[in-house]
Design an enzyme around this catalytic site. Structure first.
Site, PDB file in Angstrom:
ATOM      1  N   CYS A   2      12.441  58.634  48.958  1.00 45.85           N
ATOM      2  CA  CYS A   2      12.859  59.128  50.256  1.00 45.85           C
ATOM      3  C   CYS A   2      11.661  59.361  51.154  1.00 45.85           C
ATOM      4  O   CYS A   2      10.516  59.124  50.783  1.00 45.85           O
ATOM      5  CB  CYS A   2      13.634  60.442  50.094  1.00 45.85           C
ATOM      6  SG  CYS A   2      14.942  60.366  48.865  1.00 45.85           S
ATOM      7  N   ARG A  50      17.053  59.472  53.010  1.00 52.04           N
ATOM      8  CA  ARG A  50      17.332  59.233  51.602  1.00 52.04           C
ATOM      9  C   ARG A  50      17.541  57.768  51.253  1.00 52.04           C
ATOM     10  O   ARG A  50      18.290  57.062  51.920  1.00 52.04           O
ATOM     11  CB  ARG A  50      18.587  60.019  51.183  1.00 52.04           C
ATOM     12  CG  ARG A  50      18.857  59.946  49.681  1.00 52.04           C
ATOM     13  CD  ARG A  50      20.128  60.648  49.285  1.00 52.04           C
ATOM     14  NE  ARG A  50      20.276  60.710  47.829  1.00 52.04           N
ATOM     15  CZ  ARG A  50      21.407  60.865  47.187  1.00 52.04           C
ATOM     16  NH1 ARG A  50      22.536  60.998  47.867  1.00 52.04           N
ATOM     17  NH2 ARG A  50      21.438  60.903  45.857  1.00 52.04           N
ATOM     18  N   GLU A  77      10.792  60.966  42.113  1.00 57.01           N
ATOM     19  CA  GLU A  77      11.651  61.028  40.928  1.00 57.01           C
ATOM     20  C   GLU A  77      10.987  61.901  39.875  1.00 57.01           C
ATOM     21  O   GLU A  77       9.788  61.760  39.616  1.00 57.01           O
ATOM     22  CB  GLU A  77      11.879  59.630  40.328  1.00 57.01           C
ATOM     23  CG  GLU A  77      12.490  58.605  41.253  1.00 57.01           C
ATOM     24  CD  GLU A  77      13.967  58.826  41.521  1.00 57.01           C
ATOM     25  OE1 GLU A  77      14.581  59.677  40.832  1.00 57.01           O
ATOM     26  OE2 GLU A  77      14.505  58.161  42.420  1.00 57.01           O
TER      27      GLU A  77
END
Length: 630
Positions: A2, A50, A77
């Site tokens: 993102c 996103r 992540e």
């Protein structure tokens, strides 16, 4: 994956206009095409765009915890989020979503700032704590994900995943930092402790920064570092087994996604190793892609095809040619700051190719830095052996004289190019390595710079940060020090910046399993003989992968992702090189000597010297300046 941005007022809780935060997010839509969000409260605003990878329905951001006392906007992540989540559930935490974003909120509630030490991943996030009226900015251990910030005239601190997010704020003053220009010309990129726009900073790899209402802007603190000070005493066979197990787990963690996933495949050791581990653990054919060149000596498609056939991957290829020069303006726009690594062009193409079928791609980035795979590591290792035989008082005059006397021969085979070797043996190991990792020498820059520009940078020298990093490294051997500097400066500044910007340019998430911090820490403990053995770099990794990959893949000469710009600037792009010296924005700055720039282009075109990288560097700088300050 993102994009994040936000505003935090340090002095008082002034209102934050949501439209201003939205404008910062809208400046980087490529980082998050699947939705945006803005959250504001007195004195703070957080924004998010996103790219949906995990928990496609429930992962919208900015995200608050149950009582809205903590709010986070997050890019990246956390690969071990399921493990951390299970631990938190056992401690009584209740979750509303199934992704990794909410794990950050609960982990912070449970462990405070120490929570980040439990995360295995790539991330940059901003977490607002209502109770303490503070904003916590964090960047992952190795700097995979970027984070820029700056204090502007109204007393607020603005931040974002890319420089363009900050440039969208009307109070950010646009003026070039000339020291960063020196850094760029010396290194080919603007490192993490500098920025081409004066007053803008980057949070460093493994750093965090807490902004507290009512307090002045503090300096970042380091929350992670890698140490080369310890050595493993395990047998080589045990080390090889441990390495394969770590690689297998690192790849497995990065194969978790709710969207299609594939891999980049160059046919080199690193990407081939990742594909081998993926194929072993995937129930279906791994999707792989390769970029080739129209210059045969630089084209690795044959090796990539060999690996693809061995593991029965779903493989596709594409060619990069001089026609792709037309992409340069687009690429420059995605980097914001000047970035001279010409492999950005094929990296963009391979990301574009991957994005046609997948949303996540695994890469082989990081193994060269961690396991000593670059030629410069071998040369540094040998050079330090030679330096140890003669004291500096003898070595400096002897090799200095040889370096001055020996002709410069860019055209000759590598083993005949002794001039630079003599010059490097005459100086310290740190100085020699700083030169080896750079784009241009101090002597060439002295010819290139105009007198006023040289005075304006007040003796600032880009190489000094590399020498300082090597001197301060927690290390036992000169090779350790060189690798430490690579991990701290070159890796986040060049390699990871390139991969992040080019993958995000096409809304692709790139993951680097060989930069799992456990692998990096393991590699730092290896004896030097298990990193460099004879003429072989990445020795243990290659030995460990012998059961998985063919010998001609493991032990062939390293090519790297090299773009044939030297050839291009003597043919299709010759006019572009000449134009940089005359009439370009770069020429109008007066920073560089026009006569020197023109001669560089002429000598290169005529084949008298190889200035391809420098010409590309000047061309990129010209286009970057026009975008930023034109």
């Amino acid at each position: 994956m993102c994009g994040i941005a936000g505003i935090f007022h340090l002095e008082t809780a002034k209102p934050v206009d949501p439209a201003r935060v939205q404008g910062m997010i809208d400046a980087m839509p490529h980082r998050g095409p699947d939705g945006t969000g803005v959250w504001t409260a007195p004195g703070v605003g957080l924004g998010h765009c996103r790219l949906s990878i995990i928990d496609l329905a429930g992962g919208a951001q900015p995200m608050a915890n149950q009582d809205a006392s903590l709010i986070v906007t997050y890019n990246g992540e956390i690969y071990n989020f399921a493990e951390v989540r299970a631990e938190l559930v056992a401690l009584g935490h209740k979750f509303r979503t199934t992704g990794d974003t909410e794990v950050i909120l609960h982990a912070y509630r449970q462990w405070g700032e120490a929570c980040v030490e439990r995360f295995n991943g790539m991330f940059a996030f901003a977490l607002y704590d209502v109770a303490t009226q503070s904003l916590w900015l964090v960047r992952d251990r190795l700097g995979v994900k970027p984070l820029y910030y700056a204090q502007v005239s109204d007393g607020s601190v603005i931040f974002g995943s890319e420089l363009k997010a900050l440039l969208a704020h009307p109070l950010l003053r646009r003026a070039p930092d000339l020291s960063a220009v020196e850094d760029y010309i010396a290194l080919g990129y603007v490192p993490d402790d500098a920025c081409i726009v004066a007053g803008v900073k980057k949070l460093g790899a493994g750093e965090h920064l807490r902004l507290v209402r009512g307090r002045a802007l503090a300096s970042p603190k380091r929350w992670w570092d890698v140490s080369f000070a310890d050595r493993s005493t395990a047998k080589p066979t045990t080390l090889a087994e441990e390495l394969v197990a770590l690689m297998r787990d690192a790849v497995k963690l990065r194969m978790v996604a709710d969207v299609p996933l594939g891999a980049f495949l160059s046919g080199g050791v690193d990407s081939s190793s990742v594909v081998a581990m993926m194929a072993e653990q995937s129930p279906r054919a791994v999707k792989t892609c390769t970029i080739g060149f129209d210059v045969e000596s630089l084209d690795e498609r044959g090796y990539a095809d060999h690996v693809a056939r061995r593991f029965a991957t779903d493989h596709r290829t594409r060619i990069v040619s001089p026609d792709d020069y037309g992409l340069l303006d687009r690429i420059v726009g995605h980097f914001d700051e000047p970035f001279a690594d010409a492999s950005a062009l094929p990296t963009y193409r391979v990301c574009e190719l991957a994005r046609e079928e997948v949303t996540v791609a695994l890469s082989g980035d990081g193994a060269d830095e961690a396991f000593a795979g670059y030629r410069r590591h071998l040369f540094q290792h040998r050079g330090e052996g030679l330096r140890s035989l003669l004291p500096q008082g003898l070595r400096g005059p002897l090799f200095g004289a040889l370096g001055r006397a020996y002709p410069k021969a860019d055209w000759a085979p590598r083993f005949l190019r002794a001039k630079s070797t003599f010059q490097e043996l005459a100086i310290s190991g740190g100085e020699a390595y700083a030169r080896a990792v750079g784009f241009t020498t101090p002597e060439l820059r002295a010819r290139l710079y105009g007198a006023e520009f040289a005075r304006s940078i007040s003796g600032h020298r880009a190489e000094d940060r590399i020498v300082a990093a090597m001197d301060a490294a927690p290390a036992r051997d000169p090779l350790d020090r060189a690798q430490y500097a690579d991990l701290k400066i070159w890796l986040p500044g060049d390699i990871l910046t390139k991969t992040d910007r080019m993958s995000m340019a096409v809304s692709l998430e790139a993951r680097e399993p060989l930069l799992d911090y456990r692998l990096v820490e393991f590699a730092a403990r290896l004896p030097v003989s298990q990193r460099i053995h004879g003429n072989t770099g990445k020795y243990l990794m290659k030995r460990a992968m012998e059961p998985h990959l063919p010998h001609n893949i493991l032990y062939r000469g390293k090519m790297g992702f090299v773009t044939p710009i030297a050839q291009w600037f003597r043919a299709a792009l010759a006019d572009e090189a000449a134009a940089v010296a005359d009439g370009s924005m770069l020429a109008r700055t007066g920073w560089f000597d026009r006569t020197t720039m023109a001669k560089l282009a002429q000598d290169h075109k005529a084949g008298r010297a190889d200035h391809g990288r420098l010409l590309w560097q000047l061309l990129v700088l010209d286009k970057s300046l026009a975008r930023l300050f034109g």
